[in-house]
Design a protein around this motif. Structure first.
Motif, PDB file in Angstrom:
ATOM      1  N   MET A   1      16.317 -44.250 -20.791  1.00 53.20           N
ATOM      2  CA  MET A   1      16.456 -42.868 -21.276  1.00 53.20           C
ATOM      3  C   MET A   1      16.354 -42.767 -22.797  1.00 53.20           C
ATOM      4  O   MET A   1      16.261 -41.675 -23.335  1.00 53.20           O
ATOM      5  CB  MET A   1      17.784 -42.263 -20.787  1.00 53.20           C
ATOM      6  CG  MET A   1      17.881 -42.147 -19.276  1.00 53.20           C
ATOM      7  SD  MET A   1      16.480 -41.301 -18.517  1.00 53.20           S
ATOM      8  CE  MET A   1      16.905 -39.608 -18.851  1.00 53.20           C
ATOM      9  N   TYR A   2      16.353 -43.886 -23.494  1.00 51.42           N
ATOM     10  CA  TYR A   2      16.092 -43.845 -24.939  1.00 51.42           C
ATOM     11  C   TYR A   2      14.616 -43.540 -25.205  1.00 51.42           C
ATOM     12  O   TYR A   2      14.258 -43.004 -26.246  1.00 51.42           O
ATOM     13  CB  TYR A   2      16.434 -45.190 -25.607  1.00 51.42           C
ATOM     14  CG  TYR A   2      17.906 -45.532 -25.668  1.00 51.42           C
ATOM     15  CD1 TYR A   2      18.882 -44.559 -25.880  1.00 51.42           C
ATOM     16  CD2 TYR A   2      18.339 -46.856 -25.537  1.00 51.42           C
ATOM     17  CE1 TYR A   2      20.231 -44.885 -25.952  1.00 51.42           C
ATOM     18  CE2 TYR A   2      19.677 -47.199 -25.615  1.00 51.42           C
ATOM     19  CZ  TYR A   2      20.629 -46.209 -25.821  1.00 51.42           C
ATOM     20  OH  TYR A   2      21.959 -46.528 -25.885  1.00 51.42           O
ATOM     21  N   VAL A   3      13.760 -43.925 -24.266  1.00 55.06           N
ATOM     22  CA  VAL A   3      12.317 -43.734 -24.440  1.00 55.06           C
ATOM     23  C   VAL A   3      11.845 -42.392 -23.882  1.00 55.06           C
ATOM     24  O   VAL A   3      10.978 -41.730 -24.455  1.00 55.06           O
ATOM     25  CB  VAL A   3      11.508 -44.852 -23.724  1.00 55.06           C
ATOM     26  CG1 VAL A   3      10.023 -44.753 -24.082  1.00 55.06           C
ATOM     27  CG2 VAL A   3      12.045 -46.217 -24.058  1.00 55.06           C
ATOM     28  N   ALA A   4      12.435 -42.002 -22.734  1.00 58.12           N
ATOM     29  CA  ALA A   4      11.916 -40.861 -21.961  1.00 58.12           C
ATOM     30  C   ALA A   4      11.639 -39.598 -22.793  1.00 58.12           C
ATOM     31  O   ALA A   4      10.543 -39.033 -22.700  1.00 58.12           O
ATOM     32  CB  ALA A   4      12.849 -40.558 -20.792  1.00 58.12           C
TER      33      ALA A   4
ATOM     34  N   GLU B   1      11.030 -48.077 -33.839  1.00 53.07           N
ATOM     35  CA  GLU B   1      11.746 -47.683 -35.063  1.00 53.07           C
ATOM     36  C   GLU B   1      13.050 -46.958 -34.742  1.00 53.07           C
ATOM     37  O   GLU B   1      14.069 -47.174 -35.396  1.00 53.07           O
ATOM     38  CB  GLU B   1      10.860 -46.794 -35.945  1.00 53.07           C
ATOM     39  CG  GLU B   1       9.881 -47.548 -36.801  1.00 53.07           C
ATOM     40  CD  GLU B   1      10.543 -48.452 -37.839  1.00 53.07           C
ATOM     41  OE1 GLU B   1      11.533 -48.046 -38.474  1.00 53.07           O
ATOM     42  OE2 GLU B   1      10.083 -49.591 -38.005  1.00 53.07           O
ATOM     43  N   MET B   2      13.013 -46.057 -33.749  1.00 53.68           N
ATOM     44  CA  MET B   2      14.230 -45.337 -33.336  1.00 53.68           C
ATOM     45  C   MET B   2      15.289 -46.334 -32.858  1.00 53.68           C
ATOM     46  O   MET B   2      16.481 -46.197 -33.154  1.00 53.68           O
ATOM     47  CB  MET B   2      13.924 -44.356 -32.196  1.00 53.68           C
ATOM     48  CG  MET B   2      13.142 -43.141 -32.600  1.00 53.68           C
ATOM     49  SD  MET B   2      14.090 -41.895 -33.510  1.00 53.68           S
ATOM     50  CE  MET B   2      14.961 -41.056 -32.214  1.00 53.68           C
ATOM     51  N   TYR B   3      14.832 -47.349 -32.128  1.00 57.33           N
ATOM     52  CA  TYR B   3      15.786 -48.329 -31.591  1.00 57.33           C
ATOM     53  C   TYR B   3      16.410 -49.148 -32.715  1.00 57.33           C
ATOM     54  O   TYR B   3      17.627 -49.285 -32.784  1.00 57.33           O
ATOM     55  CB  TYR B   3      15.106 -49.271 -30.568  1.00 57.33           C
ATOM     56  CG  TYR B   3      16.112 -50.252 -30.020  1.00 57.33           C
ATOM     57  CD1 TYR B   3      16.978 -49.881 -28.993  1.00 57.33           C
ATOM     58  CD2 TYR B   3      16.261 -51.530 -30.579  1.00 57.33           C
ATOM     59  CE1 TYR B   3      17.958 -50.757 -28.537  1.00 57.33           C
ATOM     60  CE2 TYR B   3      17.240 -52.402 -30.136  1.00 57.33           C
ATOM     61  CZ  TYR B   3      18.078 -52.008 -29.114  1.00 57.33           C
ATOM     62  OH  TYR B   3      19.076 -52.850 -28.683  1.00 57.33           O
ATOM     63  N   ILE B   4      15.584 -49.697 -33.617  1.00 57.08           N
ATOM     64  CA  ILE B   4      16.148 -50.605 -34.637  1.00 57.08           C
ATOM     65  C   ILE B   4      16.894 -49.855 -35.748  1.00 57.08           C
ATOM     66  O   ILE B   4      17.593 -50.466 -36.540  1.00 57.08           O
ATOM     67  CB  ILE B   4      15.072 -51.554 -35.246  1.00 57.08           C
ATOM     68  CG1 ILE B   4      14.020 -50.781 -36.028  1.00 57.08           C
ATOM     69  CG2 ILE B   4      14.435 -52.409 -34.173  1.00 57.08           C
ATOM     70  CD1 ILE B   4      13.046 -51.654 -36.791  1.00 57.08           C
ATOM     71  N   ARG B   5      16.762 -48.516 -35.766  1.00 60.08           N
ATOM     72  CA  ARG B   5      17.560 -47.733 -36.725  1.00 60.08           C
ATOM     73  C   ARG B   5      18.817 -47.159 -36.085  1.00 60.08           C
ATOM     74  O   ARG B   5      19.870 -47.127 -36.712  1.00 60.08           O
ATOM     75  CB  ARG B   5      16.738 -46.575 -37.284  1.00 60.08           C
ATOM     76  CG  ARG B   5      15.767 -46.986 -38.338  1.00 60.08           C
ATOM     77  CD  ARG B   5      15.437 -45.806 -39.242  1.00 60.08           C
ATOM     78  NE  ARG B   5      14.179 -46.019 -39.929  1.00 60.08           N
ATOM     79  CZ  ARG B   5      13.694 -45.195 -40.825  1.00 60.08           C
ATOM     80  NH1 ARG B   5      14.345 -44.084 -41.133  1.00 60.08           N
ATOM     81  NH2 ARG B   5      12.541 -45.440 -41.421  1.00 60.08           N
ATOM     82  N   TYR B   6      18.694 -46.670 -34.858  1.00 65.94           N
ATOM     83  CA  TYR B   6      19.800 -45.909 -34.277  1.00 65.94           C
ATOM     84  C   TYR B   6      20.310 -46.431 -32.942  1.00 65.94           C
ATOM     85  O   TYR B   6      21.497 -46.712 -32.798  1.00 65.94           O
ATOM     86  CB  TYR B   6      19.390 -44.431 -34.103  1.00 65.94           C
ATOM     87  CG  TYR B   6      18.898 -43.807 -35.370  1.00 65.94           C
ATOM     88  CD1 TYR B   6      19.767 -43.581 -36.446  1.00 65.94           C
ATOM     89  CD2 TYR B   6      17.556 -43.471 -35.542  1.00 65.94           C
ATOM     90  CE1 TYR B   6      19.311 -43.035 -37.638  1.00 65.94           C
ATOM     91  CE2 TYR B   6      17.093 -42.915 -36.731  1.00 65.94           C
ATOM     92  CZ  TYR B   6      17.972 -42.699 -37.773  1.00 65.94           C
ATOM     93  OH  TYR B   6      17.521 -42.173 -38.943  1.00 65.94           O
ATOM     94  N   PHE B   7      19.425 -46.561 -31.943  1.00 70.91           N
ATOM     95  CA  PHE B   7      19.904 -46.762 -30.578  1.00 70.91           C
ATOM     96  C   PHE B   7      20.682 -48.057 -30.378  1.00 70.91           C
ATOM     97  O   PHE B   7      21.579 -48.111 -29.550  1.00 70.91           O
ATOM     98  CB  PHE B   7      18.746 -46.682 -29.579  1.00 70.91           C
ATOM     99  CG  PHE B   7      18.055 -45.340 -29.539  1.00 70.91           C
ATOM    100  CD1 PHE B   7      18.761 -44.164 -29.766  1.00 70.91           C
ATOM    101  CD2 PHE B   7      16.691 -45.239 -29.291  1.00 70.91           C
ATOM    102  CE1 PHE B   7      18.128 -42.924 -29.747  1.00 70.91           C
ATOM    103  CE2 PHE B   7      16.048 -44.007 -29.257  1.00 70.91           C
ATOM    104  CZ  PHE B   7      16.771 -42.849 -29.483  1.00 70.91           C
ATOM    105  N   PHE B   8      20.338 -49.118 -31.149  1.00 70.10           N
ATOM    106  CA  PHE B   8      21.055 -50.380 -30.957  1.00 70.10           C
ATOM    107  C   PHE B   8      22.544 -50.210 -31.245  1.00 70.10           C
ATOM    108  O   PHE B   8      23.388 -50.906 -30.687  1.00 70.10           O
ATOM    109  CB  PHE B   8      20.452 -51.493 -31.834  1.00 70.10           C
ATOM    110  CG  PHE B   8      20.872 -51.438 -33.287  1.00 70.10           C
ATOM    111  CD1 PHE B   8      22.009 -52.091 -33.730  1.00 70.10           C
ATOM    112  CD2 PHE B   8      20.110 -50.728 -34.218  1.00 70.10           C
ATOM    113  CE1 PHE B   8      22.400 -52.039 -35.072  1.00 70.10           C
ATOM    114  CE2 PHE B   8      20.485 -50.672 -35.555  1.00 70.10           C
ATOM    115  CZ  PHE B   8      21.641 -51.323 -35.989  1.00 70.10           C
ATOM    116  N   ARG B   9      22.874 -49.259 -32.123  1.00 71.96           N
ATOM    117  CA  ARG B   9      24.283 -49.041 -32.492  1.00 71.96           C
ATOM    118  C   ARG B   9      25.115 -48.482 -31.331  1.00 71.96           C
ATOM    119  O   ARG B   9      26.338 -48.554 -31.343  1.00 71.96           O
ATOM    120  CB  ARG B   9      24.383 -48.085 -33.681  1.00 71.96           C
ATOM    121  CG  ARG B   9      23.739 -48.645 -34.936  1.00 71.96           C
ATOM    122  CD  ARG B   9      24.251 -47.973 -36.196  1.00 71.96           C
ATOM    123  NE  ARG B   9      23.580 -48.496 -37.381  1.00 71.96           N
ATOM    124  CZ  ARG B   9      23.913 -49.623 -38.013  1.00 71.96           C
ATOM    125  NH1 ARG B   9      24.904 -50.361 -37.534  1.00 71.96           N
ATOM    126  NH2 ARG B   9      23.257 -50.007 -39.084  1.00 71.96           N
TER     127      ARG B   9
END
Length: 527
Positions: free
Chosen positions: A372-375, A393-401
């Motif tokens: 659901m991070y991608v959808a 980029e969204m993942y390595i800036r925000y979603f991993f947190r």
């Protein structure tokens, strides 16, 4: 460390990081080529080359690259901090994260052993050809393995139990002046912003400033706000300035410009080399089959495929997530992520360090809801390579947190604590009532926050929320919205008598309008 030293250290680090980049070699090549132009004079060589790079747009690209580095790299607080302090300064958080990682990896390894499925295998030539042929329609065929045998490595509720058990052994909670700190589930002392501080931090969201998500609705004439705002947005895209795009995004992105603005903020390019890189990742998927592929298939089937908004993007989700699992460039973010990439041992040589390899190759084990991070991004980008670079980029800036234990202000621990504090401070009766009936608010809101509300809000509203996350470079808006939802449904929640009935009141968020809720909660709540 004084400000000057800190600045020069940051500059040196950024220069070092950019020196090996593709952009650096491109600029170097352009500078050499421009020497043949008649307007470049030997007497003013330096200034002329600089002027050429400025007018041809290379200076702006360099500025955007520097701006990106400033966002993904932690500012040094000490000239030579130990690497683990850059990852996470608090020892008890590091210990809890390491313990959680062991548990997740053990779950993955035991699944591999129980099912007799190897962590990785080379696909036979026939299977490779078959996968190549059906790459764009993976959703129509069932994978080779029987998915019913696979279970998610963990679900958000398992992760919540770990966060609830977090304690700082150096902190005596009896010293706390306010008894409210014991009401909530999160019992760690972290600094989180309250409403007055949030008002200052998110000042562009105040009631007197035009907002997309409020002022673009049918009953307000577009001439009053929307038309002019869209024109400014077009100019920002034209200028190709990451910093300006980020500032603009704070008041929302127009639908037709959002894809370009987000890519600009994230400096996610789609140059020929990016397309080629994506194709290499795709080749990696076709050549090797990983155990985590089945977890990805299973997750997409359980979440996005059953979602009215996202089921049409099933093929895209497989392509992006399978490629993501092979992307070793993602490992770079573990320098500032409290997590450490999991390792497995090849040829069964457990404990032999030379045989240890990062698994999966990107160091990220997908959990229930990860797809659901991608959808939502599938609504913005229809070219897989572009969609991929924006998601990464969204993942390595925000979603991993959102799925690692850390003391970061945008980390999930701080967001949970902030949510509980906001509710306790501004709706104490509601908080106390829900606590008394054993319906702790966080048990309901956690699943929203860990996915940044993806899959819970309607897509147009979710994108308006993510505009602000990008605009403010902070996930705090997620905690604010979660508290605002409880405030909005407070009257009904005061009537409930069990956790099940509280969950029923908050089961459907698809009709909610994000920006009015956030504005009212932040700027129209009595302090």
């Amino acid at each position: 460390m004084n400000e000057g030293t800190e600045l020069s250290l940051t500059i040196a680090q950024i220069v070092q990081r950019l020196k090996g980049s593709h952009l650096h070699s491109q600029i170097e090549r352009q500078a050499k080529e421009c020497l043949h132009q008649p307007e470049i004079k030997l007497g003013s060589l330096k200034e002329d080359v600089r002027s050429f790079l400025r007018t041809s747009g290379w200076e702006r690209r360099l500025q955007n690259a520097v701006y990106r580095e400033l966002h993904v790299q932690l500012p040094p607080s000490h000239p030579t901090p130990p690497p683990e302090h850059l990852k996470e300064p608090l020892a008890y958080m590091r210990k809890a994260q390491a313990s959680w990682e062991k548990r997740v990896l053990k779950s993955l390894n035991s699944m591999s052993t129980e099912l007799g499925v190897p962590l990785a295998r080379m696909r036979p030539a026939v299977e490779q050809k078959e996968l190549t042929n059906k790459w764009n329609e993976m959703g129509t065929d069932e994978p080779v393995a029987d998915l019913s045998r696979f279970r998610p490595v963990y679900a958000p509720k398992d992760f919540l139990e770990v966060l609830i058990s977090l304690r700082n052994s150096n902190h005596d909670s009896s010293e706390e002046v306010s008894i409210r700190s014991h009401w909530g589930l999160i019992q760690v002392p972290l600094n989180v912003r309250d409403i007055p501080q949030l008002r200052r931090g998110f000042s562009e969201l105040n009631l007197n400033t035009g907002q997309l998500g409020i002022d673009d609705h049918a009953h307000i004439h577009p001439d009053l706000f929307e038309n002019e705002y869209v024109q400014i947005g077009k100019k920002v895209v034209e200028e190709q300035d990451s910093a300006a795009a980020q500032q603009y995004s704070r008041r929302g992105c127009p639908t037709g410009l959002r894809a370009d603005l987000w890519a600009l903020i994230l400096n996610a390019t789609n140059q020929p080399q990016d397309v080629m890189y994506y194709e290499q990742l795709k080749a990696g998927v076709i050549q090797h089959d990983l155990l985590v592929d089945n977890l990805i298939y299973k997750d997409v089937k359980l979440t996005a495929s059953n979602d009215d908004y996202y089921f049409v993007f099933e093929d895209f989700l497989y392509q992006i997530l399978l490629s993501f699992s092979r992307d070793t460039a993602v490992l770079e973010h573990f320098k500032y992520n409290s997590a450490t990439p999991p390792k497995s041992y090849i040829e069964g040589k457990i404990g032999v360090e030379e045989c240890a390899v990062v698994y999966p190759p990107n160091g990220v084990i997908p959990f229930h809801g990860f797809s659901m991070y991608v959808a939502p991004l599938c609504y913005l980008y229809n070219e897989p390579s572009k969609l991929y670079s924006v998601f990464r980029e969204m993942y390595i800036r925000y979603f991993f947190r959102l799925h690692s234990i850390s003391s970061s202000a945008s980390g999930i621990v701080s967001l949970c604590l902030q949510f509980e504090r906001l509710l306790q401070s501004h709706l104490p009766q509601l908080f106390y009532h829900l606590r008394q009936i054993e319906a702790q608010p966080l048990r309901i809101a956690f699943k929203w926050m860990v996915r940044a509300f993806s899959g819970y809000l309607s897509t147009d509203q979710l994108l308006l929320l993510w505009d602000r996350i990008l605009g403010y470079d902070s996930l705090e808006m997620v905690a604010v919205l979660a508290a605002a939802v409880f405030a909005f449904r407070a009257e009904n929640l005061m009537e409930v008598t069990s956790l099940a009935s509280a969950e029923a009141v908050l089961a459907d968020l698809s009709t909610l309008k994000v920006m009015p809720l956030i504005q009212i909660f932040l700027f129209a709540t009595a302090i």
